[in-house]
Design a protein around this motif. Structure first.
Motif, mmCIF file in Angstrom:
data_model
loop_
_atom_site.group_PDB
_atom_site.id
_atom_site.type_symbol
_atom_site.label_atom_id
_atom_site.label_comp_id
_atom_site.label_asym_id
_atom_site.label_seq_id
_atom_site.Cartn_x
_atom_site.Cartn_y
_atom_site.Cartn_z
ATOM 1 N N ASP A 1 0.830 -1.204 0.000
ATOM 2 C CA ASP A 1 0.000 0.000 0.000
ATOM 3 C C ASP A 1 0.868 1.259 0.000
ATOM 4 O OD1 ASP A 1 -2.341 -1.454 -0.058
ATOM 5 O OD2 ASP A 1 -2.598 -1.442 2.120
ATOM 6 N N SER A 2 1.866 1.285 0.877
ATOM 7 C CA SER A 2 2.785 2.435 0.919
ATOM 8 C C SER A 2 3.567 2.545 -0.381
ATOM 9 C CB SER A 2 3.749 2.286 2.095
ATOM 10 O OG SER A 2 3.057 2.260 3.318
ATOM 11 N N ALA A 3 3.947 1.397 -0.929
ATOM 12 C CA ALA A 3 4.720 1.393 -2.178
ATOM 13 C C ALA A 3 3.904 1.951 -3.333
ATOM 14 C CB ALA A 3 5.183 -0.029 -2.485
ATOM 15 N N ARG A 4 2.636 1.603 -3.392
ATOM 16 C CA ARG A 4 1.781 2.113 -4.461
ATOM 17 C C ARG A 4 1.567 3.618 -4.334
ATOM 18 N NH1 ARG A 4 -2.757 -2.790 -4.660
ATOM 19 N NH2 ARG A 4 -1.352 -4.363 -5.551
ATOM 20 N N ILE A 5 1.444 4.100 -3.120
ATOM 21 C CA ILE A 5 1.312 5.548 -2.892
ATOM 22 C C ILE A 5 2.567 6.269 -3.365
ATOM 23 C CG2 ILE A 5 1.185 7.318 -1.094
ATOM 24 C CD1 ILE A 5 -0.642 5.350 0.467
ATOM 25 N N LEU A 6 3.738 5.692 -3.052
ATOM 26 C CA LEU A 6 5.003 6.292 -3.480
ATOM 27 C C LEU A 6 5.110 6.318 -4.999
ATOM 28 C CD1 LEU A 6 7.816 7.373 -2.641
ATOM 29 C CD2 LEU A 6 8.638 5.002 -2.701
ATOM 30 N N ALA A 7 4.736 5.213 -5.659
ATOM 31 C CA ALA A 7 4.790 5.142 -7.117
ATOM 32 C C ALA A 7 3.838 6.136 -7.754
ATOM 33 C CB ALA A 7 4.460 3.722 -7.581
ATOM 34 N N GLN A 8 2.625 6.244 -7.217
ATOM 35 C CA GLN A 8 1.641 7.183 -7.760
ATOM 36 C C GLN A 8 2.146 8.616 -7.628
ATOM 37 O OE1 GLN A 8 -1.596 6.088 -9.124
ATOM 38 N NE2 GLN A 8 -1.308 8.131 -10.002
ATOM 39 N N ALA A 9 2.798 8.925 -6.519
ATOM 40 C CA ALA A 9 3.329 10.275 -6.316
ATOM 41 C C ALA A 9 4.421 10.599 -7.334
ATOM 42 C CB ALA A 9 3.872 10.410 -4.897
#
Length: 435
Positions: free
Chosen positions: A291-299
């Motif tokens: 979940d944190s990784a996807r947020i980082l990628a989206q950013a």
């Protein structure tokens, strides 16, 4: 041990030792094993399978048959992704710069189109000046300075796999799960990766149409990768329709640039891109959970850092310095743009995705035989997804062709591939994650 005795042992269903597998691979590499012996070995593996440790030993032996990159001097983790191939699958073009913008390094060694599926290398070569097969020094320099580079396999990278695959291709032994696993992983391990994420596709446009067979391959790859010392996750993704709404070479590059810059992002494509990025950042140790990784990628995608990396990669490998800003000026354009009209009102019930890919091949955007030249300008855009509602005469696809005759032939193929009816279909694009 004689090569013939190694074949006999595997023919009889026994497990081979690491030394026996290494000897077999050496025979494949230096031609001391004849084509007939290599074919016999492949058939023995196809019929009897391989234990995980055997497949890992085969993978490592093929990796060590040529160059192996060493990225130990980089200040961040090294990670890559591999797809089993699909239609409208331009994920690599967005994924590599997103991951680089998040602090990992992506030395992506990609392939050309195979059958009805498009090839990442063909897409990148539609960019004028882009050198898809640089020497090792240039490749290393770009990865170090930009964080990512998308190139093709050199002759010195896992050369045993090249001969082995060529023989398997003509002896009906391509379908072996163990040999597919070793073929994919040997090249990825030779690229010097610290971790890997697989995109294993299933459905009517995939190499493996059956979900359970695709899952078997995903499990095999992840388990053999770990046995070979490579952390690996896999996503199982649906290929019962094109992933992007474009299929071709230059048209998929346009789609990728629009995705990166935020002009247009299709929901299914976004789900796969961000999903794969999340697994890559977790396996690389950049983030602890997906979940944190996807947020980082989206950013990294939303704030423009990924777009900047993509532009730098293109320029560093010989493409235009202002490619992102002026890609429409540089990419080739087909002279004929042809609308394919819906034959009736209703919803898109089903798409014969493989036939859509073959329509691109027939236009000249793929290869009938390995030596064919590829026309980067032709392809399809505006492909309607499953469930889309249409009225009679609405456009279900745009054909980019070199002539009206070619466009009309493609229209016939597209109309045959699309089923319009009253039962709109929908399914999640990511069916399962093997972690």
């Amino acid at each position: 041990m004689l090569i013939s005795e190694i074949i006999r042992k595997k023919r009889d269903g026994n497990c081979l030792t690491d030394d026996e597998i290494a000897q077999m691979v050496q025979g494949i590499s230096n031609d001391s094993a004849s084509d007939a012996q290599v074919a016999a070995f492949a058939m023995a593996v196809l019929l009897n399978g391989m234990a995980r440790d055997e497949a890992a030993a085969l993978t490592l032996a093929m990796r060590d048959s040529g160059d192996v990159f060493d990225w130990s001097g980089l200040p961040g983790p090294v990670v890559d992704k591999h797809s089993t191939g699909g239609v409208g699958d331009n994920v690599s073009l967005m994924l590599a710069p997103i991951i680089a913008a998040c602090g990992a390094y992506v030395p992506m060694i990609s392939g050309r189109g195979l059958g009805h599926t498009g090839g990442t290398l063909d897409k990148m070569e539609s960019i004028p000046g882009y050198v898809a097969t640089p020497d090792n020094a240039v490749f290393s320099k770009v990865v170090n300075e930009v964080g990512c580079a998308i190139i093709g396999q050199t002759a010195h990278l896992a050369p045993a796999d090249k001969r082995f695959y060529g023989i398997r291709d003509v002896t009906a032994t391509v379908e072996s799960i163990a040999l597919i696993t070793a073929s994919i992983l040997s090249k990825k391990l030779a690229a010097g990766l610290g971790s890997l994420v697989m995109d294993v596709k299933f459905g009517n446009g995939a190499f493996m149409s059956d979900f359970e067979k695709a899952r078997e391959l995903a499990v095999s790859i992840t388990e053999v990768a770990r046995a070979a010392g490579l952390p690996c996750h896999a996503l199982l993704t649906d290929m019962n329709q094109p992933l992007a709404d474009a299929a071709g070479n230059a048209v998929e590059v346009v789609n990728a640039v629009e995705f990166l810059t935020g002009v247009r992002r299709e929901a299914r494509l976004t789900e796969v891109v961000i999903g794969l990025c999340g697994e890559m950042l977790v396996t690389a140790g950049i983030e602890a959970d997906r979940d944190s990784a996807r947020i980082l990628a989206q950013a990294a995608l939303d704030d423009g850092r990924a777009t900047e990396r993509f532009g730098k990669m293109v320029a560093a490998l010989g493409g235009p310095l202002d490619f992102v800003e002026n890609h429409q000026k540089y990419l080739p354009v087909a002279p004929v743009l042809w609308k394919v009209p819906a034959p009736s009102a209703g919803h898109v019930n089903a798409i014969a995705t493989r036939d859509v890919g073959l329509a691109v091949v027939e236009l000249g955007g793929g290869r009938r035989v390995s030596g064919d030249a590829v026309d980067p300008a032709v392809g399809l855009t505006g492909l309607l997804p499953l469930g889309a509602m249409v009225e009679k005469g609405d456009t279900i696809a745009l054909v980019h062709a070199q002539s009206e005759e070619a466009a009309k032939r493609s229209q016939s193929q597209i109309l045959s591939a699309y089923d319009i009816g009253d039962n709109p279909a929908s399914a999640p694009v990511v069916r399962d994650i093997i972690d």
